[in-house]
Motif scaffolding. Structure first.
Motif, PDB file in Angstrom:
ATOM      1  N   ASP A 140      85.485  31.404  72.600  1.00 54.94           N
ATOM      2  CA  ASP A 140      84.588  32.092  71.963  1.00 54.94           C
ATOM      3  C   ASP A 140      83.915  32.630  72.951  1.00 54.94           C
ATOM      4  O   ASP A 140      83.095  33.928  73.525  1.00 54.94           O
ATOM      5  CB  ASP A 140      83.726  30.952  71.140  1.00 54.94           C
ATOM      6  CG  ASP A 140      84.745  30.508  69.827  1.00 54.94           C
ATOM      7  OD1 ASP A 140      85.377  31.339  69.274  1.00 54.94           O
ATOM      8  OD2 ASP A 140      84.236  29.111  69.116  1.00 54.94           O
ATOM      9  N   CYS A 141      83.612  31.783  74.536  1.00 54.88           N
ATOM     10  CA  CYS A 141      83.024  32.712  75.111  1.00 54.88           C
ATOM     11  C   CYS A 141      83.351  33.567  76.048  1.00 54.88           C
ATOM     12  O   CYS A 141      83.277  34.894  76.412  1.00 54.88           O
ATOM     13  CB  CYS A 141      82.626  31.144  76.386  1.00 54.88           C
ATOM     14  SG  CYS A 141      81.819  30.046  76.358  1.00 54.88           S
ATOM     15  N   ILE A 198      81.048  25.342  80.622  1.00 51.92           N
ATOM     16  CA  ILE A 198      81.383  25.288  80.118  1.00 51.92           C
ATOM     17  C   ILE A 198      81.041  23.630  80.543  1.00 51.92           C
ATOM     18  O   ILE A 198      81.866  23.232  81.118  1.00 51.92           O
ATOM     19  CB  ILE A 198      82.387  24.896  78.382  1.00 51.92           C
ATOM     20  CG1 ILE A 198      82.165  25.806  77.729  1.00 51.92           C
ATOM     21  CG2 ILE A 198      82.627  24.147  77.930  1.00 51.92           C
ATOM     22  CD1 ILE A 198      82.991  26.733  77.148  1.00 51.92           C
ATOM     23  N   ARG A 221      86.325  26.563  71.921  1.00 50.87           N
ATOM     24  CA  ARG A 221      84.928  27.558  73.388  1.00 50.87           C
ATOM     25  C   ARG A 221      85.314  28.461  73.896  1.00 50.87           C
ATOM     26  O   ARG A 221      84.595  29.176  74.035  1.00 50.87           O
ATOM     27  CB  ARG A 221      84.042  26.104  73.425  1.00 50.87           C
ATOM     28  CG  ARG A 221      83.848  25.305  71.571  1.00 50.87           C
ATOM     29  CD  ARG A 221      82.966  24.122  72.462  1.00 50.87           C
ATOM     30  NE  ARG A 221      82.122  24.174  73.240  1.00 50.87           N
ATOM     31  CZ  ARG A 221      81.763  23.350  74.176  1.00 50.87           C
ATOM     32  NH1 ARG A 221      81.530  22.212  73.879  1.00 50.87           N
ATOM     33  NH2 ARG A 221      80.780  23.625  75.415  1.00 50.87           N
TER      34      ARG A 221
END
Ligand code: UDP
Ligand code: MG
Length: 315
Positions: free
Chosen positions: A115-116, A198, A112
């Motif tokens: 992805d960011c 996150i 994740r």
């Protein structure tokens, strides 16, 4: 927006390790599995911070078996901040992830984070969910420290962790920060750049005990505050101004009483004033002293860590 998904992008993962031998083999398996699932070539940089157990043997074994693992052993225990710095100096990649070696930073979050990063963030921070903040004296101490740190320096660190992804440009900027005494979270906040967060729940340690002693934590807190804020020094000056004004007022009153012939034996006042002023002066000296200690540390110009041994593919 970054060019989404360039096949040539590489990832470097830096992990500081201190006496994690008991569970390291299993922990690395979990981390490597998560990294293998990524659509990105990676390199693992394991830094043994002078462990007294078999951490280094396990690191060496991994370097032999797996060409994408690189090991670094410091000559003694320099502390997590220095171990992290040693790894970051070695790390090469388009994105660099920093994480703990006890599975308290869930490796499945790395996907994740990437992805960011691909969506344009330069720094992706793992933020501890509030309810997971520690309890007990450690938690209370951490809370006090974050209050003080934010109040004095203006950088909000509450919930911040050392679980981060950085773009290569951020790493280059970090490398240009030449200070000797290190505080990665603060340095990273100081750097700025486009940031994303996150949230994650902190799982229990994979095994073993936290390697930090209470005294190490206090020292880290002190050096973090003096490194990121000069406010305590201004407070010293400010209290000096306050006391001088107070002294002027008292002087006027004392002279007036003396001249008008009604001076009384103000013994209690004198004792209290001596105690109060003495205390403030000592406190002020202590604050100034801790900044001098920092200057002394920086001026000595010693290396931040010493590497005793390396393992794995040469760069
Ligand atoms: N660590 C280190 N040197 C030290 C203490 C800790 O490299 O002197 C490493 C440790 O192996 C782990 C990470 O830093 O990978 C976080 O340490 P720990 O879990 O003890 O700290 P906490 O999770 O309590 O912040
Ligand atoms: Mg931990």
């Amino acid at each position: 927006m970054r060019d989404v998904h360039r096949p040539t992008d590489t990832l470097a993962v830096v992990i500081p390790l201190y006496c994690e031998g008991a569970h390291l083999a299993g922990t690395l398996k979990v981390i490597v599995r998560a990294l293998d699932d990524l659509d990105m070539a990676y390199r693992l940089v394991l830094v043994d911070d002078g462990s007294s157990d078999d951490t280094w043997h396990i690191v060496q074994a991994h370097c032999r078996d797996d060409g994408s693992v690189q090991g670094l052993r410091l000559s003694r225990n320099f502390g997590k901040e220095a171990a992290l710095a040693a790894g970051l100096e070695q790390a090469e990649g388009d994105a660099i992830v920093v994480m703990d070696g006890d599975l308290q930073h869930p490796p499945e979050l790395i996907a994740r984070m990437i992805d960011c990063w691909r969506a344009g963030a330069d720094v992706v921070e793992g933020v501890k969910q509030r309810r997971d903040l520690e309890a007990g004296w450690r938690g209370a101490g951490a809370k006090l420290f974050y209050r003080l740190f934010t109040g004095l320096s203006g950088y909000e660190l509450r919930g911040a962790s050392d679980f981060k992804l950085m773009d290569r440009r951020v790493l280059a900027a970090w490398r240009a920060m030449g200070e000797r005494s290190l505080f990665f979270r603060g340095m990273n906040a100081w750097l700025g750049f486009k940031r994303a967060e996150i949230a994650f729940a902190v799982p229990a340690r994979a095994g073993g005990d936290s390697g930090w002693s209470a005294w190490q934590l206090v020292r880290l807190a002190m050096s973090a505050i003096t490194a990121f804020s000069s406010a305590p020094l201004y407070l010293v000056a400010l209290s000096g101004v306050g006391f001088t004004l107070f002294a002027l007022l008292l002087a006027v009153q004392t002279l007036y009483l003396k001249l008008s012939g009604q001076a009384v034996d103000g013994f209690t006042t004198v004792i209290l004033l001596i105690l109060l002023v003495g205390g403030v002066v000592l406190l002020a000296l202590g604050i100034i002293g801790s900044y001098i200690a920092r200057i002394y540390e920086e001026v000595k110009g010693r290396p931040r860590y010493v590497v005793a041994e390396t393992a794995g593919p040469p760069r």
